[in-house]
Design a protein around this motif. Structure first.
Motif, PDB file in Angstrom:
ATOM      1  N   CYS A  65      22.921  -1.251  40.614  1.00 31.52           N
ATOM      2  CA  CYS A  65      21.783   0.284  39.498  1.00 31.52           C
ATOM      3  C   CYS A  65      23.479   0.187  38.764  1.00 31.52           C
ATOM      4  CB  CYS A  65      21.338   1.216  40.851  1.00 31.52           C
ATOM      5  SG  CYS A  65      23.508   1.634  41.569  1.00 31.52           S
ATOM      6  N   ARG A  66      23.142   1.579  38.055  1.00 28.03           N
ATOM      7  CA  ARG A  66      24.245   2.706  37.453  1.00 28.03           C
ATOM      8  C   ARG A  66      24.445   4.218  37.969  1.00 28.03           C
ATOM      9  NH1 ARG A  66      26.034  -0.564  34.475  1.00 28.03           N
ATOM     10  NH2 ARG A  66      26.856   0.344  31.999  1.00 28.03           N
ATOM     11  N   PHE A  67      25.995   4.494  37.939  1.00 30.60           N
ATOM     12  CA  PHE A  67      26.214   6.026  38.788  1.00 30.60           C
ATOM     13  C   PHE A  67      26.292   6.515  37.098  1.00 30.60           C
ATOM     14  CE2 PHE A  67      25.692   5.219  43.104  1.00 30.60           C
ATOM     15  CZ  PHE A  67      25.061   5.432  43.479  1.00 30.60           C
ATOM     16  N   MET A  68      25.793   7.112  36.730  1.00 33.27           N
ATOM     17  CA  MET A  68      27.083   8.593  36.311  1.00 33.27           C
ATOM     18  C   MET A  68      27.416   9.559  36.876  1.00 33.27           C
ATOM     19  SD  MET A  68      27.151  11.377  34.578  1.00 33.27           S
ATOM     20  CE  MET A  68      25.174  12.513  34.872  1.00 33.27           C
ATOM     21  N   LEU A  69      28.693  10.044  36.882  1.00 36.08           N
ATOM     22  CA  LEU A  69      29.103  10.729  37.389  1.00 36.08           C
ATOM     23  C   LEU A  69      30.095  12.051  36.534  1.00 36.08           C
ATOM     24  CD1 LEU A  69      31.087   8.751  40.118  1.00 36.08           C
ATOM     25  CD2 LEU A  69      28.869  10.319  40.476  1.00 36.08           C
ATOM     26  N   ASP A  70      30.206  12.756  37.270  1.00 32.53           N
ATOM     27  CA  ASP A  70      30.127  14.055  36.199  1.00 32.53           C
ATOM     28  C   ASP A  70      31.451  14.992  37.497  1.00 32.53           C
ATOM     29  OD1 ASP A  70      30.350  16.625  34.685  1.00 32.53           O
ATOM     30  OD2 ASP A  70      28.599  16.228  33.824  1.00 32.53           O
ATOM     31  N   ASP A  71      32.321  15.604  37.035  1.00 27.92           N
ATOM     32  CA  ASP A  71      33.500  16.572  37.366  1.00 27.92           C
ATOM     33  C   ASP A  71      33.026  17.915  36.782  1.00 27.92           C
ATOM     34  OD1 ASP A  71      35.029  16.368  35.282  1.00 27.92           O
ATOM     35  OD2 ASP A  71      36.460  15.652  36.820  1.00 27.92           O
ATOM     36  N   GLY A  72      32.636  17.712  35.939  1.00 26.83           N
ATOM     37  CA  GLY A  72      32.201  18.887  35.306  1.00 26.83           C
ATOM     38  C   GLY A  72      33.024  19.655  33.468  1.00 26.83           C
ATOM     39  N   ARG A  73      33.850  17.893  33.403  1.00 29.39           N
ATOM     40  CA  ARG A  73      34.879  18.355  33.074  1.00 29.39           C
ATOM     41  C   ARG A  73      34.717  16.830  31.695  1.00 29.39           C
ATOM     42  NH1 ARG A  73      36.777  20.716  36.612  1.00 29.39           N
ATOM     43  NH2 ARG A  73      37.653  19.491  37.865  1.00 29.39           N
ATOM     44  N   GLU A  74      33.944  15.900  32.988  1.00 33.42           N
ATOM     45  CA  GLU A  74      34.410  14.434  32.049  1.00 33.42           C
ATOM     46  C   GLU A  74      32.987  13.818  32.869  1.00 33.42           C
ATOM     47  OE1 GLU A  74      37.235  10.677  32.007  1.00 33.42           O
ATOM     48  OE2 GLU A  74      38.259  12.300  32.603  1.00 33.42           O
ATOM     49  N   ARG A  75      32.712  12.773  32.268  1.00 35.37           N
ATOM     50  CA  ARG A  75      31.288  11.964  32.565  1.00 35.37           C
ATOM     51  C   ARG A  75      32.226  10.828  32.857  1.00 35.37           C
ATOM     52  NH1 ARG A  75      25.525  13.716  30.668  1.00 35.37           N
ATOM     53  NH2 ARG A  75      25.571  16.013  31.657  1.00 35.37           N
ATOM     54  N   ASP A  77      30.318   5.928  33.253  1.00 38.82           N
ATOM     55  CA  ASP A  77      29.222   5.343  33.675  1.00 38.82           C
ATOM     56  C   ASP A  77      29.651   4.744  34.261  1.00 38.82           C
ATOM     57  OD1 ASP A  77      25.998   5.008  33.610  1.00 38.82           O
ATOM     58  OD2 ASP A  77      27.334   2.804  32.714  1.00 38.82           O
ATOM     59  N   ILE A  78      29.243   3.685  35.493  1.00 37.64           N
ATOM     60  CA  ILE A  78      30.187   3.198  36.122  1.00 37.64           C
ATOM     61  C   ILE A  78      28.596   2.411  36.956  1.00 37.64           C
ATOM     62  CG2 ILE A  78      30.432   2.375  38.842  1.00 37.64           C
ATOM     63  CD1 ILE A  78      31.502   5.260  38.272  1.00 37.64           C
ATOM     64  N   LEU A  79      28.884   0.299  36.527  1.00 37.89           N
ATOM     65  CA  LEU A  79      27.508  -0.478  37.529  1.00 37.89           C
ATOM     66  C   LEU A  79      27.623  -0.572  38.635  1.00 37.89           C
ATOM     67  CD1 LEU A  79      25.625  -2.183  36.831  1.00 37.89           C
ATOM     68  CD2 LEU A  79      26.664  -3.906  35.875  1.00 37.89           C
ATOM     69  N   LEU A  80      27.312  -1.037  39.142  1.00 36.91           N
ATOM     70  CA  LEU A  80      27.495  -1.003  40.985  1.00 36.91           C
ATOM     71  C   LEU A  80      26.612  -2.417  41.085  1.00 36.91           C
ATOM     72  CD1 LEU A  80      27.441   2.002  43.657  1.00 36.91           C
ATOM     73  CD2 LEU A  80      29.400   0.254  42.378  1.00 36.91           C
ATOM     74  N   ASP A  81      27.204  -3.856  40.867  1.00 32.95           N
ATOM     75  CA  ASP A  81      26.518  -4.703  41.183  1.00 32.95           C
ATOM     76  C   ASP A  81      27.095  -6.040  41.744  1.00 32.95           C
ATOM     77  OD1 ASP A  81      28.755  -5.142  39.451  1.00 32.95           O
ATOM     78  OD2 ASP A  81      27.629  -6.473  38.276  1.00 32.95           O
ATOM     79  N   ASN A  82      27.808  -5.429  42.959  1.00 33.41           N
ATOM     80  CA  ASN A  82      28.650  -6.287  43.768  1.00 33.41           C
ATOM     81  C   ASN A  82      29.012  -5.916  45.189  1.00 33.41           C
ATOM     82  OD1 ASN A  82      30.724  -7.810  45.021  1.00 33.41           O
ATOM     83  ND2 ASN A  82      32.348  -7.653  43.526  1.00 33.41           N
ATOM     84  N   PRO A  83      28.131  -6.751  46.090  1.00 30.21           N
ATOM     85  CA  PRO A  83      28.254  -5.587  47.519  1.00 30.21           C
ATOM     86  C   PRO A  83      29.757  -6.088  48.408  1.00 30.21           C
ATOM     87  CG  PRO A  83      27.314  -7.987  46.779  1.00 30.21           C
ATOM     88  CD  PRO A  83      27.609  -7.798  46.032  1.00 30.21           C
TER      89      PRO A  83
END
Length: 133
Positions: A65-75, A77-83
């Protein structure tokens, strides 16, 4: 924004693989809660919140799955595909999860028990708090 992917040492042989999760070793906090998501319908986005103090490690135990993380200043996108890799999500980080593979099992370790008062569920309120803070 600094995104931290935590390597989780996989041990294995011809029988299969194993990853151990240990607080203070490869998990940088005391583990108070574990939950997982699975059978997420196609096209569904999850999350849409930040936590005031909670910290988490997310691991795609199966699939991706993918994560979009946002700290309020920058976004980012991270792919998680490795257990054998965990995504450290610090407190006060807006998160959205999406693009779940059909077989995705996303496990999350948290440093606190569930507390609805720790959630910021409105993005504009999140941005306001970041700017105040």
């Amino acid at each position: 924004m600094q995104v931290k992917l935590i390597p989780l040492q996989a041990h294995g042989d011809e029988r299969g693989s194993l990853v151990a999760l240990e607080e203070g070793k490869n998990i940088p906090f005391e583990i108070k809660r574990v939950y997982y998501m699975f059978k997420t319908n196609p096209g569904v986005r999850r999350g849409f919140h930040a936590h005031k103090t909670l910290k988490q490690v997310a691991i795609a135990v199966r699939g991706s799955c993918r994560f979009m993380l946002d700290d309020g200043r920058e976004r980012v996108d991270i792919l998680l595909d490795n257990p054998a890799q965990g995504l450290l999500i610090e407190s006060f980080m807006w998160r959205e999860m999406y693009d779940f593979s059909d077989d995705c099992v996303l496990m999350v370790l948290a440093d606190q028990l569930y507390d609805e008062n720790d959630y910021v569920r409105d993005y504009e309120a999140f941005i306001s708090q970041v700017q105040e803070g």
